[in-house]
Design a protein around this motif. Structure first.
Motif, PDB file in Angstrom:
ATOM      1  N   ILE A   1      -4.026  -1.744 -14.452  1.00  0.00           N
ATOM      2  CA  ILE A   1      -3.378  -1.435 -13.159  1.00  0.00           C
ATOM      3  C   ILE A   1      -2.653  -0.107 -13.310  1.00  0.00           C
ATOM      4  O   ILE A   1      -1.934   0.137 -14.281  1.00  0.00           O
ATOM      5  CB  ILE A   1      -2.376  -2.546 -12.757  1.00  0.00           C
ATOM      6  CG1 ILE A   1      -3.117  -3.861 -12.536  1.00  0.00           C
ATOM      7  CG2 ILE A   1      -1.620  -2.147 -11.495  1.00  0.00           C
ATOM      8  CD1 ILE A   1      -2.197  -5.046 -12.273  1.00  0.00           C
ATOM      9  N   ALA A   2      -2.832   0.770 -12.321  1.00  0.00           N
ATOM     10  CA  ALA A   2      -2.257   2.117 -12.418  1.00  0.00           C
ATOM     11  C   ALA A   2      -0.778   2.120 -12.047  1.00  0.00           C
ATOM     12  O   ALA A   2      -0.388   1.410 -11.127  1.00  0.00           O
ATOM     13  CB  ALA A   2      -3.009   3.081 -11.502  1.00  0.00           C
TER      14      ALA A   2
ATOM     15  N   SER B   1       6.046  -3.109 -18.065  1.00  0.00           N
ATOM     16  CA  SER B   1       6.154  -4.569 -18.115  1.00  0.00           C
ATOM     17  C   SER B   1       4.804  -5.248 -17.880  1.00  0.00           C
ATOM     18  O   SER B   1       4.211  -5.115 -16.803  1.00  0.00           O
ATOM     19  CB  SER B   1       7.157  -5.053 -17.066  1.00  0.00           C
ATOM     20  OG  SER B   1       7.109  -6.458 -16.930  1.00  0.00           O
ATOM     21  N   TYR B   2       4.343  -5.984 -18.880  1.00  0.00           N
ATOM     22  CA  TYR B   2       3.089  -6.721 -18.725  1.00  0.00           C
ATOM     23  C   TYR B   2       3.268  -7.890 -17.757  1.00  0.00           C
ATOM     24  O   TYR B   2       2.350  -8.234 -17.012  1.00  0.00           O
ATOM     25  CB  TYR B   2       2.606  -7.226 -20.088  1.00  0.00           C
ATOM     26  CG  TYR B   2       1.106  -7.253 -20.198  1.00  0.00           C
ATOM     27  CD1 TYR B   2       0.373  -6.079 -20.404  1.00  0.00           C
ATOM     28  CD2 TYR B   2       0.406  -8.453 -20.075  1.00  0.00           C
ATOM     29  CE1 TYR B   2      -1.003  -6.100 -20.499  1.00  0.00           C
ATOM     30  CE2 TYR B   2      -0.974  -8.483 -20.163  1.00  0.00           C
ATOM     31  CZ  TYR B   2      -1.675  -7.303 -20.367  1.00  0.00           C
ATOM     32  OH  TYR B   2      -3.042  -7.323 -20.436  1.00  0.00           O
TER      33      TYR B   2
ATOM     34  N   ARG C   1       2.838  -6.746 -14.271  1.00  0.00           N
ATOM     35  CA  ARG C   1       1.425  -6.509 -13.983  1.00  0.00           C
ATOM     36  C   ARG C   1       0.698  -7.829 -13.667  1.00  0.00           C
ATOM     37  O   ARG C   1      -0.095  -7.918 -12.744  1.00  0.00           O
ATOM     38  CB  ARG C   1       0.749  -5.811 -15.172  1.00  0.00           C
ATOM     39  CG  ARG C   1       1.223  -4.389 -15.354  1.00  0.00           C
ATOM     40  CD  ARG C   1       0.801  -3.790 -16.688  1.00  0.00           C
ATOM     41  NE  ARG C   1       1.261  -2.400 -16.720  1.00  0.00           N
ATOM     42  CZ  ARG C   1       0.587  -1.394 -16.182  1.00  0.00           C
ATOM     43  NH1 ARG C   1      -0.588  -1.616 -15.598  1.00  0.00           N
ATOM     44  NH2 ARG C   1       1.066  -0.167 -16.220  1.00  0.00           N
ATOM     45  N   ILE C   2       0.997  -8.841 -14.469  1.00  0.00           N
ATOM     46  CA  ILE C   2       0.379 -10.151 -14.248  1.00  0.00           C
ATOM     47  C   ILE C   2       0.816 -10.714 -12.893  1.00  0.00           C
ATOM     48  O   ILE C   2       0.024 -11.280 -12.139  1.00  0.00           O
ATOM     49  CB  ILE C   2       0.732 -11.129 -15.388  1.00  0.00           C
ATOM     50  CG1 ILE C   2       0.048 -10.670 -16.683  1.00  0.00           C
ATOM     51  CG2 ILE C   2       0.337 -12.556 -15.030  1.00  0.00           C
ATOM     52  CD1 ILE C   2       0.432 -11.471 -17.911  1.00  0.00           C
ATOM     53  N   SER C   3       2.106 -10.535 -12.576  1.00  0.00           N
ATOM     54  CA  SER C   3       2.635 -11.009 -11.295  1.00  0.00           C
ATOM     55  C   SER C   3       1.924 -10.318 -10.131  1.00  0.00           C
ATOM     56  O   SER C   3       1.535 -10.963  -9.153  1.00  0.00           O
ATOM     57  CB  SER C   3       4.143 -10.742 -11.217  1.00  0.00           C
ATOM     58  OG  SER C   3       4.634 -11.111  -9.933  1.00  0.00           O
ATOM     59  N   LEU C   4       1.725  -9.015 -10.247  1.00  0.00           N
ATOM     60  CA  LEU C   4       1.027  -8.265  -9.196  1.00  0.00           C
ATOM     61  C   LEU C   4      -0.411  -8.746  -9.056  1.00  0.00           C
ATOM     62  O   LEU C   4      -0.910  -8.951  -7.950  1.00  0.00           O
ATOM     63  CB  LEU C   4       1.047  -6.766  -9.516  1.00  0.00           C
ATOM     64  CG  LEU C   4       0.155  -5.873  -8.633  1.00  0.00           C
ATOM     65  CD1 LEU C   4       0.516  -6.012  -7.165  1.00  0.00           C
ATOM     66  CD2 LEU C   4       0.258  -4.423  -9.078  1.00  0.00           C
ATOM     67  N   ARG C   5      -1.073  -8.933 -10.180  1.00  0.00           N
ATOM     68  CA  ARG C   5      -2.465  -9.413 -10.134  1.00  0.00           C
ATOM     69  C   ARG C   5      -2.541 -10.766  -9.429  1.00  0.00           C
ATOM     70  O   ARG C   5      -3.421 -10.986  -8.580  1.00  0.00           O
ATOM     71  CB  ARG C   5      -3.018  -9.533 -11.556  1.00  0.00           C
ATOM     72  CG  ARG C   5      -4.483  -9.982 -11.591  1.00  0.00           C
ATOM     73  CD  ARG C   5      -4.950 -10.234 -13.007  1.00  0.00           C
ATOM     74  NE  ARG C   5      -4.231 -11.343 -13.623  1.00  0.00           N
ATOM     75  CZ  ARG C   5      -4.431 -11.763 -14.881  1.00  0.00           C
ATOM     76  NH1 ARG C   5      -5.321 -11.132 -15.643  1.00  0.00           N
ATOM     77  NH2 ARG C   5      -3.748 -12.768 -15.377  1.00  0.00           N
TER      78      ARG C   5
END
Length: 254
Positions: free
Chosen positions: A253-254, A33-34, A37-41
């Motif tokens: 992101i890994a 899920s992109y 990833r954006i949410s985590l960033r």
């Protein structure tokens, strides 16, 4: 300091850390899920920003205490100068066989004000003057006073001390100056040091795990956070940031 940390509360580090790790949990469940990833960033950027802001506000508050300390020392010097002037007038009158209760009361008042700022010892002399020791060091004698100044070790641990014009350091054990010195030398370093330790450990542990995983491009051995200095004198919290490659491409992101 309590207001700066906002703990416990909705805008404190605890909440931001929880949301940061929750975002990792979400990504682990949906690694393709992109959006995750954006949410985590974004959670990571919010966390680093909050920590940097707290550290900077502590720096500002510490600077305010430093200025307050310098102002209080100037007040001590001013009171000491006033007392020496009164000493001179009182001894002159006593030499003439006269006495001024008004001047004696004025001097007592100045000594009382002085005692609120720093621990003093007053020695009355036979000629009518007083000798004053502040922090176990001579502050004034007859018609001469020894000015105090704030000294800060900029090259070492940044400790503040108060010394007289002879270079002798005062042992401040009471008064408003004691509280200011404790704040500057003990309280701020404890909280800022705690933040640095938290950030250093978080960066080391997250990066170690992250380097073992793979981004969407199949590449491993990447840091999630930019490395921070281990040296306590170089604040880890000040340089707490997400790695530039992650900021530019959440797919890494890994």
């Amino acid at each position: 300091i309590e207001a700066i940390f906002q703990e416990p509360g909705e805008n404190g580090i605890n909440i931001y850390l929880k949301e940061f790790f929750d975002a990792w949990q979400e990504l682990s469940a949906n690694p393709e899920s992109y959006a995750a990833r954006i949410s985590l960033r974004e959670q990571a950027v919010s966390l680093t920003g909050l920590v940097q802001d707290i550290y900077a506000r502590l720096d500002e508050l510490k600077y305010d205490v430093e200025k307050e300390l310098e102002a209080a020392v100037k007040q001590v010097n001013s009171l000491a100068a006033e007392i020496t002037e009164l000493n001179e007038k009182i001894t002159y009158l006593q030499a003439l066989g006269q006495k001024s209760n008004e001047m004696l009361d004025e001097r007592d008042l100045r000594l009382q004000e002085l005692s609120k700022l720093v621990n003093i010892r007053v020695i009355e002399r036979t000629n009518g003057s007083v000798e004053v020791l502040a922090g176990s060091r001579l502050l004034l004698h007859d018609d001469r006073s020894f000015e105090l100044k704030v000294q800060i070790d900029k090259d070492g641990e940044g400790q503040a001390v108060i010394a007289n014009s002879l270079g002798a350091e005062l042992s401040v054990e009471g008064g408003a100056l004691k509280g200011m010195l404790e704040s500057y030398n003990e309280v701020f370093p404890r909280y800022q040091g705690g933040l640095d330790e938290l950030v250093y450990t978080l960066v080391q542990e997250v990066n170690e795990v992250h380097r073992g995983g793979y981004g969407l491009d199949g590449v491993d051995e990447r840091n999630f956070f930019e490395p921070v200095p281990e040296n306590p004198a170089q604040s880890a919290a000040r340089s707490f940031t997400v790695a530039q490659s992650i900021l530019e491409d959440p797919g890494q992101i890994a």
